[in-house]
Write an enzyme that holds these catalytic residues in place. Structure first.
Site, mmCIF file in Angstrom:
data_model
loop_
_atom_site.group_PDB
_atom_site.id
_atom_site.type_symbol
_atom_site.label_atom_id
_atom_site.label_comp_id
_atom_site.label_asym_id
_atom_site.label_seq_id
_atom_site.Cartn_x
_atom_site.Cartn_y
_atom_site.Cartn_z
ATOM 1 N N TYR A 123 23.451 5.241 15.129
ATOM 2 C CA TYR A 123 23.074 5.532 13.748
ATOM 3 C C TYR A 123 24.288 5.422 12.829
ATOM 4 O O TYR A 123 24.222 4.811 11.759
ATOM 5 C CB TYR A 123 22.473 6.935 13.665
ATOM 6 C CG TYR A 123 22.114 7.370 12.261
ATOM 7 C CD1 TYR A 123 21.034 6.794 11.592
ATOM 8 C CD2 TYR A 123 22.829 8.373 11.617
ATOM 9 C CE1 TYR A 123 20.688 7.193 10.313
ATOM 10 C CE2 TYR A 123 22.502 8.782 10.336
ATOM 11 C CZ TYR A 123 21.429 8.194 9.683
ATOM 12 O OH TYR A 123 21.098 8.601 8.408
ATOM 13 N N SER A 168 24.586 7.798 4.281
ATOM 14 C CA SER A 168 24.665 9.085 4.974
ATOM 15 C C SER A 168 26.122 9.515 5.016
ATOM 16 O O SER A 168 27.026 8.671 5.007
ATOM 17 C CB SER A 168 24.111 8.965 6.402
ATOM 18 O OG SER A 168 24.411 10.128 7.155
ATOM 19 N N THR A 201 14.139 16.878 6.616
ATOM 20 C CA THR A 201 12.977 15.994 6.578
ATOM 21 C C THR A 201 12.463 15.808 7.996
ATOM 22 O O THR A 201 12.990 16.390 8.949
ATOM 23 C CB THR A 201 13.342 14.611 5.987
ATOM 24 O OG1 THR A 201 14.212 13.930 6.906
ATOM 25 C CG2 THR A 201 14.029 14.759 4.640
ATOM 26 N N SER A 228 7.532 8.983 3.206
ATOM 27 C CA SER A 228 7.940 10.342 3.561
ATOM 28 C C SER A 228 9.374 10.595 3.087
ATOM 29 O O SER A 228 10.052 9.689 2.588
ATOM 30 C CB SER A 228 7.852 10.554 5.080
ATOM 31 O OG SER A 228 8.732 9.668 5.759
#
Length: 234
Positions: free
Chosen positions: A153, A140, A188, A15
């Site tokens: 994260y 990121s 997403t 994905s």
């Protein structure tokens, strides 16, 4: 040099950015090895691909033995890995640093940091031996701009970022490129709500392909890609 096709491994291909990249690269020019955690989603990716020149397995990259076996079988199928793109990642702990359980932090470290490092360690020896290779880690912009509410994260991505920078220097003399891509907001299934003003997976995939097509003597260390709507940068 030989005329064999370039072998590209993409993690997280079921994905998001990983799938978009597989769709762009599928064809006669490359041999793809794909993995993803969801068997159902990976099967859909395979059905959508315009070519059948790929090898795939579904498993969680936290499984050390399955990860090792995947790379072994991919190399047996397509030969040594020329390009590794670490797309797989997870962002399901949305808590402050004080509220984050250490077990939650440990899980994100496993998926976002340790797993991609294991993938690098699986292919880098072959790349060093052949004096050729590209490793691309999808990081990121949290590595560059701290946001509240996603401490685990951010820590997991920042840890991989630091490791990547060290390996870039360590592998440079063997002509192995180690590249970092820092996407901002991407629309997403990472997100609970749709954000059409954000980047699409295809936008980041196109940027990755651009990195792959640079001259062999060009080494683009870092690429930051943000949606025009994003304001949280310095």
């Amino acid at each position: 040099m030989t005329d064999r096709k370039t072998h590209i491994v993409i993690t997280g291909a079921s994905s998001g950015i990983g799938k978009a990249l597989a769709m762009l690269l599928a064809g006669d020019k490359y041999l793809l090895s794909l993995c993803g955690r969801s068997d159902e989603k990976l099967e859909k990716t395979k059905r959508d691909l315009p070519s059948d020149s790929f090898y795939s397995e579904s498993f969680c990259l936290s499984d050390v033995q399955q990860t090792s076996a995947f790379f072994k079988r991919a190399i047996e199928k397509h030969g040594s890995v020329d390009v590794l793109v670490n797309c797989a990642g997870l962002n399901n702990v949305r808590k402050t640093g004080l509220d984050t359980e250490l077990s939650e932090l440990a899980w994100l470290m496993e998926v976002n940091c340790y797993a991609p490092i294991r993938c690098i360690q699986a292919v880098a020896p072959y790349m060093k031996r052949h004096k050729h290779g590209v490793i691309i880690n999808i990081l990121s912009t949290v590595c560059l701009f701290s946001n509240p509410g996603i401490a685990a994260y951010t820590a997991s991505k920042a840890a991989l970022d630091a490791y990547t920078k060290v390996m870039r220097k360590e592998l440079r003399s063997d002509n192995v490129k180690v590249l970092s891509v820092y996407p901002g907001g991407v629309d997403t299934n990472f997100r609970e709500a749709q954000r059409p003003e954000y980047l699409q997976g295809e936008d980041v995939a196109q940027a990755i392909v651009t990195l792959l097509l640079t001259n062999q003597f060009v080494h683009i260390h870092d690429l930051v890609i943000r949606p025009q709507s994003e304001e949280n940068f310095t």
